[in-house]
Design a protein around this motif. Structure first.
Motif, PDB file in Angstrom:
ATOM      1  N   MET A 169      49.300  43.814  21.320  1.00 49.54           N
ATOM      2  CA  MET A 169      48.736  44.843  20.749  1.00 49.54           C
ATOM      3  C   MET A 169      49.956  45.540  19.953  1.00 49.54           C
ATOM      4  SD  MET A 169      45.923  46.371  23.486  1.00 49.54           S
ATOM      5  CE  MET A 169      44.911  45.412  24.180  1.00 49.54           C
ATOM      6  N   ASN A 170      49.952  45.204  18.751  1.00 45.95           N
ATOM      7  CA  ASN A 170      50.953  45.804  17.453  1.00 45.95           C
ATOM      8  C   ASN A 170      52.286  45.439  18.084  1.00 45.95           C
ATOM      9  OD1 ASN A 170      48.715  46.692  15.872  1.00 45.95           O
ATOM     10  ND2 ASN A 170      48.799  48.781  17.092  1.00 45.95           N
ATOM     11  N   GLY A 171      52.642  44.394  18.842  1.00 46.98           N
ATOM     12  CA  GLY A 171      53.915  44.064  19.180  1.00 46.98           C
ATOM     13  C   GLY A 171      54.492  44.938  20.464  1.00 46.98           C
ATOM     14  N   ILE A 172      53.575  45.860  20.838  1.00 47.82           N
ATOM     15  CA  ILE A 172      54.006  46.719  22.105  1.00 47.82           C
ATOM     16  C   ILE A 172      53.862  45.972  23.527  1.00 47.82           C
ATOM     17  CG2 ILE A 172      53.239  48.740  23.382  1.00 47.82           C
ATOM     18  CD1 ILE A 172      52.435  49.868  20.521  1.00 47.82           C
ATOM     19  N   ASP A 173      54.985  46.117  24.191  1.00 49.07           N
ATOM     20  CA  ASP A 173      54.683  45.671  25.621  1.00 49.07           C
ATOM     21  C   ASP A 173      54.009  46.558  26.473  1.00 49.07           C
ATOM     22  OD1 ASP A 173      55.116  44.539  28.051  1.00 49.07           O
ATOM     23  OD2 ASP A 173      57.360  44.384  27.919  1.00 49.07           O
ATOM     24  N   ILE A 174      52.676  46.562  26.584  1.00 49.00           N
ATOM     25  CA  ILE A 174      51.916  47.405  27.082  1.00 49.00           C
ATOM     26  C   ILE A 174      52.135  47.137  28.504  1.00 49.00           C
ATOM     27  CG2 ILE A 174      50.008  47.748  25.146  1.00 49.00           C
ATOM     28  CD1 ILE A 174      48.308  46.136  27.038  1.00 49.00           C
ATOM     29  N   GLY A 175      52.311  46.100  29.201  1.00 45.40           N
ATOM     30  CA  GLY A 175      52.389  46.086  30.538  1.00 45.40           C
ATOM     31  C   GLY A 175      53.845  46.880  31.052  1.00 45.40           C
ATOM     32  N   SER A 176      54.890  46.819  30.353  1.00 42.72           N
ATOM     33  CA  SER A 176      56.073  47.602  30.626  1.00 42.72           C
ATOM     34  C   SER A 176      55.802  49.199  30.761  1.00 42.72           C
ATOM     35  CB  SER A 176      57.257  47.375  29.791  1.00 42.72           C
ATOM     36  OG  SER A 176      57.717  46.051  30.084  1.00 42.72           O
ATOM     37  N   VAL A 177      54.842  49.485  29.511  1.00 46.66           N
ATOM     38  CA  VAL A 177      54.761  51.027  29.396  1.00 46.66           C
ATOM     39  C   VAL A 177      53.838  51.394  30.688  1.00 46.66           C
ATOM     40  CG1 VAL A 177      53.347  52.704  27.872  1.00 46.66           C
ATOM     41  CG2 VAL A 177      54.793  50.911  26.779  1.00 46.66           C
ATOM     42  N   ILE A 178      52.931  50.492  30.982  1.00 47.21           N
ATOM     43  CA  ILE A 178      51.821  50.753  31.957  1.00 47.21           C
ATOM     44  C   ILE A 178      52.703  50.983  33.447  1.00 47.21           C
ATOM     45  CG2 ILE A 178      50.107  50.113  33.500  1.00 47.21           C
ATOM     46  CD1 ILE A 178      48.868  49.034  30.729  1.00 47.21           C
ATOM     47  N   ARG A 179      53.478  50.104  33.509  1.00 49.32           N
ATOM     48  CA  ARG A 179      54.275  49.955  34.940  1.00 49.32           C
ATOM     49  C   ARG A 179      55.175  51.173  34.810  1.00 49.32           C
ATOM     50  NH1 ARG A 179      56.065  45.027  34.229  1.00 49.32           N
ATOM     51  NH2 ARG A 179      58.138  45.866  33.148  1.00 49.32           N
ATOM     52  N   GLY A 180      55.835  51.659  33.722  1.00 47.89           N
ATOM     53  CA  GLY A 180      56.606  52.730  33.888  1.00 47.89           C
ATOM     54  C   GLY A 180      56.032  53.997  34.234  1.00 47.89           C
ATOM     55  N   ALA A 181      54.757  54.343  33.456  1.00 45.48           N
ATOM     56  CA  ALA A 181      53.818  55.351  33.835  1.00 45.48           C
ATOM     57  C   ALA A 181      53.276  55.428  35.210  1.00 45.48           C
ATOM     58  CB  ALA A 181      52.795  55.392  32.568  1.00 45.48           C
ATOM     59  N   ARG A 182      53.155  54.098  35.542  1.00 49.77           N
ATOM     60  CA  ARG A 182      52.396  54.313  37.101  1.00 49.77           C
ATOM     61  C   ARG A 182      53.099  54.455  38.064  1.00 49.77           C
ATOM     62  NH1 ARG A 182      52.447  50.605  40.711  1.00 49.77           N
ATOM     63  NH2 ARG A 182      53.678  48.842  39.321  1.00 49.77           N
ATOM     64  N   SER A 183      54.580  53.969  37.768  1.00 52.78           N
ATOM     65  CA  SER A 183      55.557  54.411  38.752  1.00 52.78           C
ATOM     66  C   SER A 183      56.047  55.892  38.799  1.00 52.78           C
ATOM     67  CB  SER A 183      56.687  53.513  38.495  1.00 52.78           C
ATOM     68  OG  SER A 183      56.627  52.051  38.456  1.00 52.78           O
ATOM     69  N   ALA A 184      55.824  56.342  37.511  1.00 53.87           N
ATOM     70  CA  ALA A 184      56.254  58.021  37.328  1.00 53.87           C
ATOM     71  C   ALA A 184      55.485  58.710  38.014  1.00 53.87           C
ATOM     72  CB  ALA A 184      56.380  58.201  35.921  1.00 53.87           C
ATOM     73  N   ALA A 185      53.962  58.175  38.081  1.00 53.10           N
ATOM     74  CA  ALA A 185      52.881  58.749  38.784  1.00 53.10           C
ATOM     75  C   ALA A 185      52.649  58.642  40.121  1.00 53.10           C
ATOM     76  CB  ALA A 185      51.572  58.782  38.191  1.00 53.10           C
ATOM     77  N   ARG A 186      53.749  57.961  40.904  1.00 57.36           N
ATOM     78  CA  ARG A 186      53.715  57.480  42.025  1.00 57.36           C
ATOM     79  C   ARG A 186      52.447  56.767  42.762  1.00 57.36           C
ATOM     80  NH1 ARG A 186      57.067  62.483  44.964  1.00 57.36           N
ATOM     81  NH2 ARG A 186      59.205  62.106  43.846  1.00 57.36           N
ATOM     82  N   MET A 187      51.877  55.916  41.844  1.00 56.32           N
ATOM     83  CA  MET A 187      50.712  55.499  41.978  1.00 56.32           C
ATOM     84  C   MET A 187      50.718  53.665  42.266  1.00 56.32           C
ATOM     85  SD  MET A 187      47.067  55.495  39.597  1.00 56.32           S
ATOM     86  CE  MET A 187      47.366  57.401  39.453  1.00 56.32           C
ATOM     87  N   THR A 188      50.106  53.206  43.357  1.00 53.96           N
ATOM     88  CA  THR A 188      50.250  51.818  43.305  1.00 53.96           C
ATOM     89  C   THR A 188      49.259  51.134  42.588  1.00 53.96           C
ATOM     90  OG1 THR A 188      48.272  51.781  44.948  1.00 53.96           O
ATOM     91  CG2 THR A 188      50.487  52.216  45.968  1.00 53.96           C
ATOM     92  N   GLN A 189      49.499  49.837  42.524  1.00 53.06           N
ATOM     93  CA  GLN A 189      48.616  49.143  41.620  1.00 53.06           C
ATOM     94  C   GLN A 189      47.142  49.033  42.072  1.00 53.06           C
ATOM     95  OE1 GLN A 189      50.775  45.255  41.807  1.00 53.06           O
ATOM     96  NE2 GLN A 189      51.954  45.849  39.812  1.00 53.06           N
ATOM     97  N   ASN A 190      46.925  48.977  43.290  1.00 54.73           N
ATOM     98  CA  ASN A 190      45.670  49.104  43.847  1.00 54.73           C
ATOM     99  C   ASN A 190      44.874  50.336  43.528  1.00 54.73           C
ATOM    100  OD1 ASN A 190      45.449  46.577  45.031  1.00 54.73           O
ATOM    101  ND2 ASN A 190      46.453  47.116  47.023  1.00 54.73           N
ATOM    102  N   GLN A 191      45.682  51.323  43.675  1.00 61.29           N
ATOM    103  CA  GLN A 191      45.161  52.820  43.237  1.00 61.29           C
ATOM    104  C   GLN A 191      44.812  52.755  41.939  1.00 61.29           C
ATOM    105  OE1 GLN A 191      48.623  55.369  44.801  1.00 61.29           O
ATOM    106  NE2 GLN A 191      47.365  55.970  46.584  1.00 61.29           N
ATOM    107  N   LEU A 192      45.807  52.346  40.888  1.00 59.40           N
ATOM    108  CA  LEU A 192      45.176  52.506  39.453  1.00 59.40           C
ATOM    109  C   LEU A 192      44.166  51.573  39.182  1.00 59.40           C
ATOM    110  CD1 LEU A 192      45.736  53.044  36.584  1.00 59.40           C
ATOM    111  CD2 LEU A 192      47.640  51.429  36.349  1.00 59.40           C
ATOM    112  N   GLY A 193      44.139  50.211  39.693  1.00 61.16           N
ATOM    113  CA  GLY A 193      42.871  49.286  39.833  1.00 61.16           C
ATOM    114  C   GLY A 193      41.577  49.931  40.240  1.00 61.16           C
ATOM    115  N   GLU A 194      41.531  50.681  41.235  1.00 61.23           N
ATOM    116  CA  GLU A 194      40.281  51.305  41.709  1.00 61.23           C
ATOM    117  C   GLU A 194      39.788  52.435  40.612  1.00 61.23           C
ATOM    118  OE1 GLU A 194      37.288  52.957  43.908  1.00 61.23           O
ATOM    119  OE2 GLU A 194      38.692  51.115  44.333  1.00 61.23           O
ATOM    120  N   LYS A 195      40.762  53.381  39.961  1.00 57.03           N
ATOM    121  CA  LYS A 195      40.458  54.154  38.913  1.00 57.03           C
ATOM    122  C   LYS A 195      39.897  53.373  37.505  1.00 57.03           C
ATOM    123  CE  LYS A 195      43.368  57.746  40.678  1.00 57.03           C
ATOM    124  NZ  LYS A 195      42.342  58.693  40.948  1.00 57.03           N
ATOM    125  N   VAL A 196      40.243  52.169  37.493  1.00 54.79           N
ATOM    126  CA  VAL A 196      39.893  51.761  36.043  1.00 54.79           C
ATOM    127  C   VAL A 196      38.959  50.441  35.948  1.00 54.79           C
ATOM    128  CG1 VAL A 196      42.035  52.463  34.730  1.00 54.79           C
ATOM    129  CG2 VAL A 196      42.024  50.346  35.866  1.00 54.79           C
TER     130      VAL A 196
END
Length: 410
Positions: free
Chosen positions: A1-28
């Motif tokens: 998507m426009n050359g952006i590494d969205i995976g890294s952005v999401i991983r960083g924001a999720r870690s900063a929010a102290r949210m697990t991958q399962n918790q993020l998945g449940e919400k979306v």
């Protein structure tokens, strides 16, 4: 998507929010393993999913390349003026054919809500018939047809409300509220952000209708919307207060029981085990008191012992104790649900239970039962994510790839 590494952005924001991958998945509406593949770049999400992730993690849209999504929405809004309807029996919007669709059933509704079609007021009995037809689309799990029908129905309900006065206006407000309850149910199934707008409109209309049953129905969908946004404590409080305020006639007790079940599941999603068990115990007590039934079907849910068993399965899934839900799931095998939507929901929760228990074969078997009952249900984001997790799992399951292709998971 426009050359952006969205995976890294999401991983960083999720870690900063102290949210697990399962918790993020449940919400979306994705599994934890799907979030893992998104973050590693092995799964490319669609624009709607990226937008939901951005909202949950409070990521600026530009960081995920969402400018294109803004352009897309402007194009949709520009085309909204061309949506044509007629009100002979309150049919679907002409531009959207009923039945299974490949797009999100709530997408047309999202566009229409920015500017509902201009229609004339219709007599209340005709409006009630239109609501009954829309409810039948929902309970029959015909979400594409429901999404096509709702813009005309909501416009007609608002027009009838605006033209009425006195008790007739209160009855029209109840119709408006129930129309928006259905719209919210559809948006929640699609994990669409439009649920906030529809739930708010449902509650506003319900409060002025003077009907406590309609108020309970609207409160329930708003609380689910709040839960999806992480506001579980406020959602539980709202549900509990509303249930306590209902009177002691059979139908109001039935609505109160559904509110307590919803509150119990909401508490479970935030790991509040004691509250979840206590609330569910109160719900079961209310259901047992309804031995003769609530005196007619509720609008989008039911208050029965089978419904309570199904909630127990979902609660133990949310608490991370799926083994405690197996006994309830076994009781559900003999249940004949009153609607297709409930049949599909039962299959979905059982599939989640087996997935958590590490049994991919039974998970897939449950998903296939959902498809058999309601083909549109397995195209929902949450079920596509479950299918995707099976597809990339270690167990080879005959027919799974064809199922994934058929349901849009790949």
């Amino acid at each position: 998507m426009n050359g952006i590494d969205i995976g890294s952005v999401i991983r960083g924001a999720r870690s900063a929010a102290r949210m697990t991958q399962n918790q993020l998945g449940e919400k979306v509406g994705y599994s934890g393993s799907a979030i893992s593949r998104i973050e590693s770049g092995r799964l490319r999400p669609d624009w709607d999913t990226v937008a939901r992730i951005a909202m949950v993690l409070n990521i600026a849209p530009g960081q995920l390349g969402l400018q294109e999504g803004t352009v897309r929405r402007r194009e949709l809004l520009a085309g909204a003026a061309g949506v044509g309807i007629t009100l002979a029996g309150l049919p679907a919007v002409a531009a959207a054919a009923p039945g299974p669709t490949t797009g999100a059933p709530a997408s047309g509704l999202e566009v229409a809500l920015f500017s509902l079609p201009a229609v004339e007021a219709v007599p209340l009995p005709k409006l009630v018939r239109g609501l009954a037809a829309a409810r039948a689309e929902f309970t029959g799990a015909r979400y594409g047809a429901l999404g096509a029908r709702l813009p005309a129905l909501l416009a007609a309900a608002e027009a009838a409300r605006d033209a009425a006065s006195g008790q007739a206006r209160e009855r029209a407000q109840a119709a408006v509220a129930r129309g928006y309850v259905l719209a919210t149910e559809l948006a929640l199934k699609e994990h669409s952000e439009i649920a906030w707008a529809t739930a708010d409109r449902a509650l506003a209309a319900a409060r002025t209708s003077g009907d406590p049953i309609v108020l309970g129905e609207a409160t329930r969908v708003l609380a689910i919307t709040m839960r999806r946004a992480g506001r579980t404590g406020a959602a539980v409080d709202l549900l509990r207060r509303t249930a306590t305020g209902l009177d002691d006639d059979a139908r109001q007790r039935a609505v109160g029981a559904t509110l307590l079940m919803t509150a119990a599941y909401t508490a479970a999603t935030s790991s509040q085990r004691a509250d979840a068990l206590d609330l569910m115990g109160g719900a079961e007590e209310s259901v047992r008191a309804l031995s003769a039934g609530p005196g007619g079907p509720l609008y989008t849910v039911d208050a029965s012992s089978a419904q309570a068993d199904l909630y127990w399965v979902g609660i133990h899934n949310a608490l991370g104790t799926p083994d405690e839900g197996v006994g309830y799931a076994q009781r559900l095998t003999a249940v004949r649900w009153p609607t297709v939507e409930r049949t599909a929901r039962a299959g979905t929760d059982v599939a989640r239970m087996w997935q958590q228990l590490g049994d991919p074969r039974r998970t897939f078997a449950a998903l296939r039962q959902v498809e058999q009952a309601a083909p549109e249900e397995v195209r929902r984001p949450a079920l596509r994510a479950m299918t995707s997790s099976l597809l990339y799992g270690p167990t080879a399951l005959p027919g799974l790839r064809e199922f994934a292709q058929r349901t849009g998971a790949i």
